[in-house]
Design a protein around this motif. Structure first.
Motif, PDB file in Angstrom:
ATOM      1  N   SER A 143       1.036  -0.053  -6.094  1.00  0.00           N
ATOM      2  CA  SER A 143       1.662   0.819  -5.080  1.00  0.00           C
ATOM      3  C   SER A 143       1.179   0.613  -3.950  1.00  0.00           C
ATOM      4  O   SER A 143       0.233   0.083  -3.571  1.00  0.00           O
ATOM      5  CB  SER A 143       0.801   2.284  -5.579  1.00  0.00           C
ATOM      6  N   MET A 144       2.201   0.404  -2.821  1.00  0.00           N
ATOM      7  CA  MET A 144       1.876   0.042  -1.648  1.00  0.00           C
ATOM      8  C   MET A 144       1.118   0.942  -0.879  1.00  0.00           C
ATOM      9  O   MET A 144       0.370   0.454  -0.218  1.00  0.00           O
ATOM     10  CB  MET A 144       3.574   0.020  -0.847  1.00  0.00           C
ATOM     11  N   MET A 145       1.321   2.309  -0.878  1.00  0.00           N
ATOM     12  CA  MET A 145       0.492   3.186  -0.277  1.00  0.00           C
ATOM     13  C   MET A 145      -1.068   2.929  -0.543  1.00  0.00           C
ATOM     14  O   MET A 145      -1.943   3.210  -0.051  1.00  0.00           O
ATOM     15  CB  MET A 145       1.023   4.591  -0.289  1.00  0.00           C
ATOM     16  N   GLY A 146      -1.093   2.901  -2.126  1.00  0.00           N
ATOM     17  CA  GLY A 146      -2.529   2.673  -2.906  1.00  0.00           C
ATOM     18  C   GLY A 146      -3.286   1.576  -2.322  1.00  0.00           C
ATOM     19  O   GLY A 146      -4.282   1.504  -1.877  1.00  0.00           O
ATOM     20  N   LYS A 147      -2.588   0.445  -2.007  1.00  0.00           N
ATOM     21  CA  LYS A 147      -2.801  -0.852  -1.703  1.00  0.00           C
ATOM     22  C   LYS A 147      -3.376  -0.748   0.047  1.00  0.00           C
ATOM     23  O   LYS A 147      -4.580  -1.210   0.351  1.00  0.00           O
ATOM     24  CB  LYS A 147      -1.842  -2.072  -1.623  1.00  0.00           C
TER      25      LYS A 147
END
Length: 217
Positions: A143-147
């Motif tokens: 997940s981009m936001m998680g990263k």
């Protein structure tokens, strides 16, 4: 390995730091740094260490991350209001050192898609690497936001030529226990990097941007 900073000392230091920042409210969110003095260490001879650790609470919420993305990642970044650049935009910098330096200065960190990360040295030259901001890998499985949250939570200890280091481990908007957890995690991780562990530690302080240092060790 047990910590030589007792829980009480840590909580006292953190609460004194937070109290001080409340008394003198600044117009910006003061960050909190862990300052480390080393001993029995020769930066010329001893291996210089570096390591990264992920903290429980984001130390720098305002940290700016830029995505160097393929089409899919650029679309995702756009949808999430994250700043991004594609290969074309990077090509336009034309390996111009000044422009690459400016790019490196504009963001705190970069994440790049797999197809782009291999091209970075070719597209930009060594500029990002020199600035210590070579992009982390962003895969399509993550997940981009998680990263991005992970990047914001990660701090880096890097030994330079001098015997003192300082690293942002939090900010004064945090609760006492959040800041204490971050400080404690950072100290234990740093000590684990040192050759002789606690025997290499001369002093430990925490300090907010404008406040006086609080000694922990």
């Amino acid at each position: 390995m047990s910590s030589k900073v007792s829980r009480d000392t840590l909580l006292e230091g953190v609460s004194a730091l937070l109290e001080h920042s409340l008394k003198k409210k600044r117009g910006f969110l003061e960050s909190v740094e862990l300052q480390i003095g080393l001993k029995n260490y020769d930066p010329q001879k001893d291996k210089r260490f570096s390591g990264t650790v992920k903290l429980k609470h984001i130390p720098r919420p305002k940290m700016k991350v830029c995505i160097l993305g393929d089409q899919q990642h650029c679309d995702e970044a756009k949808a999430n209001g994250v700043e991004f650049m594609d290969a074309e935009a990077l090509k336009k910098l034309n390996k111009n050192k000044k422009l690459v330096k400016k790019l490196a200065k504009s963001y705190d960190a970069f994440l790049a898609s797999e197809s782009l990360i291999k091209q970075i040295p070719r597209l930009l030259g060594p500029g990002l690497n020199k600035a210590g901001k070579f992009p982390g890998l962003l895969s399509h499985q993550e997940s981009m936001m998680g990263k991005i949250e992970e990047v914001k939570s990660t701090i880096k200890f890097q030994m330079k030529k001098v015997l003192c280091l300082s690293v942002a481990v939090g900010h004064v908007g945090m609760k006492q226990d959040e800041l204490s957890q971050n400080v404690s995690l950072s100290i234990n991780f740093l000590v684990s990097l040192l050759k002789k562990n606690w025997q290499n530690v001369r002093s430990l302080h925490i300090k907010s941007s404008m406040g006086p240092p609080q000694r922990l060790y």
